[in-house]
Design an enzyme around this catalytic site. Structure first.
Site, short mmCIF file in Angstrom:
data_model
loop_
_atom_site.label_atom_id
_atom_site.label_comp_id
_atom_site.label_asym_id
_atom_site.label_seq_id
_atom_site.Cartn_x
_atom_site.Cartn_y
_atom_site.Cartn_z
CE1 TYR A 1 50.07 50.66 46.08
CE2 TYR A 1 49.43 51.59 43.98
CZ TYR A 1 49.10 51.15 45.24
OH TYR A 1 47.79 51.22 45.66
CE LYS B 1 49.39 54.80 45.70
NZ LYS B 1 48.08 54.22 45.98
CD GLU C 1 42.37 54.56 52.66
OE1 GLU C 1 42.72 55.46 51.89
OE2 GLU C 1 43.17 53.88 53.33
#
Ligand code: PDD
Length: 287
Positions: free
Chosen positions: A33, A147, A180
């Protein structure tokens, strides 16, 4: 106003937008996505997002559902039909398509494409208020550069942050280094004044906002280093912040309840947020 979604060749009212129960995205999370910000009716860093989409698809050997040119037309049409003349967000998802449930790739399945839009209050990166983060173990797979729509660890981490009264969770690898956030990249300005964010290898998603902020820093002559940093280093930092399509540039005020610097948004974070706000206004092409 009725929201409109694009689903496999058709523009349909959002409430009726649906995919097949055997879509491999639904059954296996077999898809990727992108989320693209729309600012003043324009897509922010559209090409960066579409480049990353193509890369994610390539890594998973999912056929692009259409050419980039056609995809840009579809995105533009979704922006137009949803009257995203001001600020909002485009979500697009590509899966390996619909096929009888079998782990291996199907012989013949067309990639499935869904594009949705959402209106949002006006973005202002420079006015972002500070947030708190917690740290949690990074329990994700080893290809975080893709992703993927498989986001369970991110979902659990974000909920854990919320339950702790924080905004974001910074995930930490086996060496005690921050990878992250669950939906954003992590940055610090060290006690010595060095701007640091982790290098973009397979351990993190190479954020489009991260890249834009690095380029803005470079253009302004602000030095930076792309390297891992530990939780201890982050807690001793002068400043910390997040970047991402949905968070823009957000100051981090506390990490695990400990104040970063004096517990207020730092000056370099403020500068970078202002540069990013200007970047959002001046670039971006009409879809
Ligand atoms: N998240 N890291 C992770 C794990 C992310 O999911 C995201 C984006 C980022 C920032 O990337 P970018 O700057 O390209 O948005 C970093 C999106 C917005 C989401 O899942 O909603």
């Amino acid at each position: 106003m009725t929201r409109i979604a694009y689903v496999n060749g058709r523009y349909v009212p959002h409430g009726q937008a649906a995919v097949h129960v055997e879509d491999r995205g639904y059954q296996f999370s077999d898809g990727v996505y992108e989320v693209i910000a729309v600012h003043r009716g324009r897509l922010v860093d559209e090409h960066g997002h579409l480049d990353r989409l193509e890369r994610s698809l390539g890594e998973l050997r999912i056929a692009p559902p259409m050419t980039r040119r056609a995809l840009r037309v579809v995105i533009g049409e979704v922006v137009r039909r949803n009257r995203l003349g001001h600020d909002g967000m485009i979500y697009l998802q590509v899966t390996r398509g619909v096929a009888p449930r079998d782990h291996a790739f199907p012989d013949a399945a067309d990639s499935a494409l869904v594009v949705t839009a959402r209106r949002l209050p006006p973005f202002d990166a420079a006015a972002a208020t500070g947030v708190d983060v917690i740290t949690i173990p990074d329990i994700r797979w080893e290809r975080r550069d893709i992703k993927s729509i498989s986001l369970l660890p991110n979902v659990l981490g974000k909920q854990q942050a919320q339950d702790a009264g924080a905004y974001e969770a910074w995930m930490v690898d086996g060496e005690g280094q921050v990878t992250e956030g669950t939906l954003s990249n992590a940055w610090i300005v060290t006690a010595e004044g060095e701007l640091v964010t982790r290098h973009a290898d397979r351990a993190i998603l190479s954020g489009i906002t991260r890249r834009a902020v690095l380029e803005l820093a470079r253009g302004e002559g602000i030095g930076f280093v792309e390297r891992p940093f530990t939780v201890d280093e982050a807690k001793a930092a002068r400043e910390a912040f997040l970047t991402g399509t949905t968070v823009l540039v957000k100051p981090v005020l506390h990490i695990d309840g400990q104040a970063v610097g004096d517990g207020r948004a730092g000056p370099l974070t403020g500068k970078l947020a202002a540069f990013y706000a200007a970047h959002m206004k001046t670039q971006g092409e009409s879809p």
